[in-house]
Scaffold this motif. Structure first.
Motif, PDB file in Angstrom:
ATOM      1  N   ARG A  74       0.840  -1.201   0.000  1.00 39.32           N
ATOM      2  CA  ARG A  74       0.000   0.000   0.000  1.00 39.32           C
ATOM      3  C   ARG A  74       0.871   1.245   0.000  1.00 39.32           C
ATOM      4  N   LEU A  75       0.350   2.282  -0.648  1.00 32.01           N
ATOM      5  CA  LEU A  75       1.077   3.538  -0.735  1.00 32.01           C
ATOM      6  C   LEU A  75       0.146   4.678  -0.357  1.00 32.01           C
ATOM      7  N   VAL A  76       0.668   5.623   0.416  1.00 29.60           N
ATOM      8  CA  VAL A  76      -0.065   6.849   0.740  1.00 29.60           C
ATOM      9  C   VAL A  76       0.704   8.023   0.152  1.00 29.60           C
ATOM     10  N   LEU A  77       0.027   8.815  -0.660  1.00 35.93           N
ATOM     11  CA  LEU A  77       0.579  10.073  -1.144  1.00 35.93           C
ATOM     12  C   LEU A  77       0.115  11.163  -0.191  1.00 35.93           C
ATOM     13  N   ALA A  78       1.029  11.678   0.616  1.00 40.74           N
ATOM     14  CA  ALA A  78       0.699  12.741   1.564  1.00 40.74           C
ATOM     15  C   ALA A  78       1.133  14.069   0.953  1.00 40.74           C
ATOM     16  N   VAL A  79       0.164  14.861   0.500  1.00 45.55           N
ATOM     17  CA  VAL A  79       0.461  16.166  -0.112  1.00 45.55           C
ATOM     18  C   VAL A  79       0.544  17.183   1.024  1.00 45.55           C
ATOM     19  N   ASN A  80       1.780  17.552   1.373  1.00 48.15           N
ATOM     20  CA  ASN A  80       2.046  18.375   2.551  1.00 48.15           C
ATOM     21  C   ASN A  80       2.086  19.864   2.195  1.00 48.15           C
ATOM     22  N   LYS A  81       2.070  20.680   3.247  1.00 51.26           N
ATOM     23  CA  LYS A  81       2.153  22.145   3.145  1.00 51.26           C
ATOM     24  C   LYS A  81       0.979  22.724   2.367  1.00 51.26           C
ATOM     25  N   MET A  82      -0.199  22.106   2.560  1.00 52.32           N
ATOM     26  CA  MET A  82      -1.397  22.622   1.907  1.00 52.32           C
ATOM     27  C   MET A  82      -1.724  24.032   2.376  1.00 52.32           C
ATOM     28  N   ASP A  83      -1.282  24.399   3.595  1.00 52.12           N
ATOM     29  CA  ASP A  83      -1.517  25.761   4.089  1.00 52.12           C
ATOM     30  C   ASP A  83      -0.794  26.804   3.243  1.00 52.12           C
ATOM     31  N   LEU A  84       0.315  26.404   2.601  1.00 56.26           N
ATOM     32  CA  LEU A  84       1.102  27.349   1.803  1.00 56.26           C
ATOM     33  C   LEU A  84       0.552  27.528   0.393  1.00 56.26           C
ATOM     34  N   VAL A  85      -0.464  26.755   0.032  1.00 49.25           N
ATOM     35  CA  VAL A  85      -1.161  26.979  -1.247  1.00 49.25           C
ATOM     36  C   VAL A  85      -2.622  27.335  -0.992  1.00 49.25           C
ATOM     37  N   GLY A  86      -2.875  27.833   0.225  1.00 53.55           N
ATOM     38  CA  GLY A  86      -4.224  28.282   0.554  1.00 53.55           C
ATOM     39  C   GLY A  86      -5.240  27.161   0.615  1.00 53.55           C
ATOM     40  N   PHE A  87      -4.784  25.932   0.943  1.00 54.45           N
ATOM     41  CA  PHE A  87      -5.662  24.751   1.024  1.00 54.45           C
ATOM     42  C   PHE A  87      -6.473  24.577  -0.265  1.00 54.45           C
ATOM     43  N   ASP A  88      -5.809  24.821  -1.369  1.00 55.08           N
ATOM     44  CA  ASP A  88      -6.468  24.833  -2.675  1.00 55.08           C
ATOM     45  C   ASP A  88      -6.712  23.403  -3.182  1.00 55.08           C
ATOM     46  N   GLU A  89      -7.953  23.070  -3.424  1.00 50.85           N
ATOM     47  CA  GLU A  89      -8.303  21.743  -3.915  1.00 50.85           C
ATOM     48  C   GLU A  89      -7.713  21.484  -5.292  1.00 50.85           C
ATOM     49  N   THR A  90      -7.688  22.498  -6.148  1.00 51.67           N
ATOM     50  CA  THR A  90      -7.174  22.320  -7.510  1.00 51.67           C
ATOM     51  C   THR A  90      -5.712  21.879  -7.492  1.00 51.67           C
ATOM     52  N   ALA A  91      -4.910  22.486  -6.596  1.00 46.12           N
ATOM     53  CA  ALA A  91      -3.494  22.116  -6.490  1.00 46.12           C
ATOM     54  C   ALA A  91      -3.361  20.663  -6.063  1.00 46.12           C
ATOM     55  N   PHE A  92      -4.187  20.250  -5.111  1.00 45.20           N
ATOM     56  CA  PHE A  92      -4.158  18.867  -4.627  1.00 45.20           C
ATOM     57  C   PHE A  92      -4.548  17.891  -5.734  1.00 45.20           C
ATOM     58  N   ARG A  93      -5.619  18.208  -6.461  1.00 42.35           N
ATOM     59  CA  ARG A  93      -6.105  17.303  -7.515  1.00 42.35           C
ATOM     60  C   ARG A  93      -5.096  17.193  -8.654  1.00 42.35           C
ATOM     61  N   ALA A  94      -4.394  18.264  -8.945  1.00 47.34           N
ATOM     62  CA  ALA A  94      -3.399  18.224 -10.019  1.00 47.34           C
ATOM     63  C   ALA A  94      -2.262  17.264  -9.659  1.00 47.34           C
ATOM     64  N   ILE A  95      -1.821  17.316  -8.417  1.00 49.74           N
ATOM     65  CA  ILE A  95      -0.733  16.449  -7.978  1.00 49.74           C
ATOM     66  C   ILE A  95      -1.192  14.996  -7.938  1.00 49.74           C
ATOM     67  N   THR A  96      -2.371  14.751  -7.395  1.00 52.58           N
ATOM     68  CA  THR A  96      -2.844  13.367  -7.281  1.00 52.58           C
ATOM     69  C   THR A  96      -3.125  12.762  -8.650  1.00 52.58           C
ATOM     70  N   GLY A  97      -3.605  13.581  -9.603  1.00 52.02           N
ATOM     71  CA  GLY A  97      -3.850  13.070 -10.946  1.00 52.02           C
ATOM     72  C   GLY A  97      -2.558  12.670 -11.636  1.00 52.02           C
ATOM     73  N   GLU A  98      -1.531  13.503 -11.505  1.00 50.93           N
ATOM     74  CA  GLU A  98      -0.232  13.196 -12.108  1.00 50.93           C
ATOM     75  C   GLU A  98       0.378  11.959 -11.459  1.00 50.93           C
ATOM     76  N   PHE A  99       0.231  11.847 -10.141  1.00 53.15           N
ATOM     77  CA  PHE A  99       0.791  10.704  -9.423  1.00 53.15           C
ATOM     78  C   PHE A  99       0.083   9.407  -9.813  1.00 53.15           C
ATOM     79  N   ALA A 100      -1.230   9.468  -9.964  1.00 56.40           N
ATOM     80  CA  ALA A 100      -1.994   8.274 -10.364  1.00 56.40           C
ATOM     81  C   ALA A 100      -1.566   7.791 -11.742  1.00 56.40           C
ATOM     82  N   ALA A 101      -1.340   8.714 -12.663  1.00 61.03           N
ATOM     83  CA  ALA A 101      -0.904   8.328 -14.005  1.00 61.03           C
ATOM     84  C   ALA A 101       0.467   7.662 -13.977  1.00 61.03           C
TER      85      ALA A 101
END
Length: 421
Positions: free
Chosen positions: A146-173
């Motif tokens: 099992r793998l967990v992608l922990a996207v850290n320092k979300m406070d420094l991007v204003g807790f932006d969902e778009t930034a999170f989804r972009a990273i998780t989409g690239e990682f999934a691919a």
């Protein structure tokens, strides 16, 4: 801490490895897990508070809980991984804290080789980096379930969902190419504690668990107990009227009355009893340490194996394997003579060839004449005596081995067997 301790069930242990590039916040994340789960002793907390004040920090510098061990590693300890133990009321954990530098690939291999889960930490501002891909590839190569992608320092991007989804989409691919069975993405702020131990109100768009909730809930699949029976023999125990064969069950299970095959003799016998320090067992299971008594008198010693007759391992004198080379002092090349330690058996080995080298950030393979420090490649090995092995993809326990320098006895290579004959 004044609260009375609560203890997790003994069979709920989860080993997990953490990996992340430098400055992604891995030390702070581990410190946050330990602090917010109330896993620090009173003297540890007092020492942390004092050290933080001496540094002029108004808040606790949670990274200091692991930075000392990291400093030791960076001073040249070869295959050292910092391990931290903590537990909650629901589960006990062992963290293998692995460094992020590319030159410490060997440490990641060491820490993740026995992990049931790996956390890959990514800075939300930077997205996926070469190190992020490297760590994901190593987790896949080592068959971490099992793998967990922990996207850290979300406070420094204003807790932006778009930034999170972009990273998780690239990682999934990217991870789709690795055959990873289970990948979970969690947005966190280790510094503030958002979604680490407690769910954060700052990210209402995220409806998943906090990191610790996920670690507590994830199913611990006992890979060893589910496999074919394998017992590498460590020693023979003799006493008046008693003869047993002791070792740690590598995979599968065994019970009195069942038939076993002995390697290398090929003789079969039936189990009379499965003993432990606490008495006889109705059934022994991986990873228990047991002593097996047999109905027949067979010459069995250290390095031999008791196994399931229906599907035994291969008794191999020639191996092909993915090898991570760990020696800074020399390269691995054809003709190199080493020792191979596989379970309880150690044999002389000769490198018969280098097939290719894996570029672990692109997954491309190319020809290679030798492997340098931290490089991974396909290697042929010729053995002086057989080892009893399975492919690493099917059994991490009997499919793994280490290479040892004959002169210094230093561990210089991690081996994942891909073929045997």
């Amino acid at each position: 801490m004044s609260d009375a301790p609560v203890f997790a069930p003994a069979d709920s242990l989860l080993r997990f490895a953490t990996a992340g590039a430098v400055d992604d916040g891995k030390s702070t994340l581990i410190g946050r897990l330990l602090h917010d789960s109330r896993s620090l002793l009173a003297d540890q907390l007092e020492a942390l508070e004092l050290a933080s004040r001496e540094r002029g920090n108004a808040e606790l510098d949670l990274a200091m809980l692991t930075d000392g061990l990291r400093a030791e590693r960076e001073q040249g300890i070869t295959i050292d991984v910092a391990h931290r133990y903590f537990e909650t009321a629901r589960r006990a954990f062992i963290i293998a804290d692995t460094p992020g530098h590319a030159q410490y690939t060997r440490n990641m291999v060491t820490g993740a080789s026995t992990a049931g889960l790996a956390i890959v930490l990514v800075d939300a501002r930077n997205g996926l980096t070469e190190q992020s891909r490297r760590h994901a590839v190593l987790a896949g190569l080592l068959r971490v379930p099992r793998l967990v992608l922990a996207v850290n320092k979300m406070d420094l991007v204003g807790f932006d969902e778009t930034a999170f989804r972009a990273i998780t989409g690239e990682f999934a691919a990217f991870t789709a190419q690795l055959g990873l069975r289970e990948v979970t993405a969690i947005p966190i702020s280790a510094l503030r504690g958002d979604n680490v131990v407690h769910r954060s109100e700052a990210m209402p768009w995220y409806d998943g668990p906090a990191l610790l909730e996920h670690l507590e809930d994830v199913e611990v699949t006992d890979e060893g107990a589910a496999g074919e029976f394998r017992l590498p023999v460590q020693c023979t125990i003799r006493a008046p009227g008693y003869r047993g064969y002791a070792g740690q069950i590598a995979s599968g299970s065994i019970a009195p009355g069942e038939e076993v095959l002995h390697l290398p003799s090929g003789m079969r016998s039936r189990v009379v009893a499965v003993d432990t320090a606490d008495g006889e067992l109705d059934r022994g299971r991986a990873p228990q340490s047991v002593t097996v008594r047999l109905a027949d008198d067979i010459d069995i010693g250290r390095g031999d194996m008791l196994c399931a007759p229906a599907n035994p391992p291969v008794a191999a004198t020639e191996l092909t394997a993915s090898v991570c080379w760990m020696s800074a002092g020399s390269a691995l090349e054809p003709g190199t003579r080493l020792l191979l330690k596989h379970t309880t058996r150690t044999v002389k080995a000769l490198v018969s060839g280098i097939g290719d080298r894996l570029e672990i950030t692109t997954l491309e393979r190319g020809p290679a004449e030798r492997l340098q420090l931290n490089e991974i490649g396909e290697v042929g090995l010729r053995l002086a005596q057989p080892v009893f092995c399975d492919p690493y993809a099917g059994n991490r326990f009997t499919g793994g081995a280490v290479l040892i320098d004959e002169a210094t006895h230093a561990t210089v290579g991690a081996v994942m067997i891909t073929g045997a004959r």
